[in-house]
Design a protein around this motif. Sequence first.
Motif, mmCIF file in Angstrom:
data_model
loop_
_atom_site.group_PDB
_atom_site.id
_atom_site.type_symbol
_atom_site.label_atom_id
_atom_site.label_comp_id
_atom_site.label_asym_id
_atom_site.label_seq_id
_atom_site.Cartn_x
_atom_site.Cartn_y
_atom_site.Cartn_z
ATOM 1 N N SER A 91 0.948 -1.209 0.023
ATOM 2 C CA SER A 91 -0.064 -0.003 -0.066
ATOM 3 C C SER A 91 0.922 1.304 -0.037
ATOM 4 O O SER A 91 0.595 2.115 -0.581
ATOM 5 N N ASN A 109 -8.084 3.502 2.522
ATOM 6 C CA ASN A 109 -8.485 2.354 3.148
ATOM 7 C C ASN A 109 -7.514 1.529 4.087
ATOM 8 O O ASN A 109 -7.529 0.285 4.028
ATOM 9 N N SER A 111 -6.587 0.282 7.698
ATOM 10 C CA SER A 111 -7.348 -0.076 9.074
ATOM 11 C C SER A 111 -6.664 0.831 10.134
ATOM 12 O O SER A 111 -5.614 1.388 9.909
#
Length: 146
Positions: A91, A109, A111
């Motif tokens: 990511s 996105n 967490s």
Amino acid sequence: MASMNRFFSILFTGILLVGIWVVPGQLTVSANSVEFQPLIANASAKGGPIRSQNAADRMLDSDYGQKIDLNNANVRKFRTLPGFYPTLAQSIVQNAPYDSVEDVLSIPNLSERQKERLQANLDNFVVTPQAAIFNMGDDRYNPGYY
């Protein structure tokens, strides 16, 4: 006469091969000049072994090499940080470039746990301008370490 020509051909070939082996470097050609920059053996700043360096080695041996460069490091560099490799590292690489280290917290996105890991490790990161030598093709995802 033929043996003399053969001798000079072999001599020239030998000198050429030795020159290529002994004097590695980088040839730069511009509109007005041709410049040869030999790779000079340098001792690392930490008193390590003497070795030849190219542009990538010089960048990695600088202050940037002590931290993970968010704009240039490959996903494997994140293996030293628990919980980063491979998902969070991917990511980070996919959302580069970053203007500051804190920009990594804005990756979409993530967490809450991933944001906590990033926040806890901001001191382990640095942001430098993207370098083509580290960003060509898919090298940041698959740097070819087998």
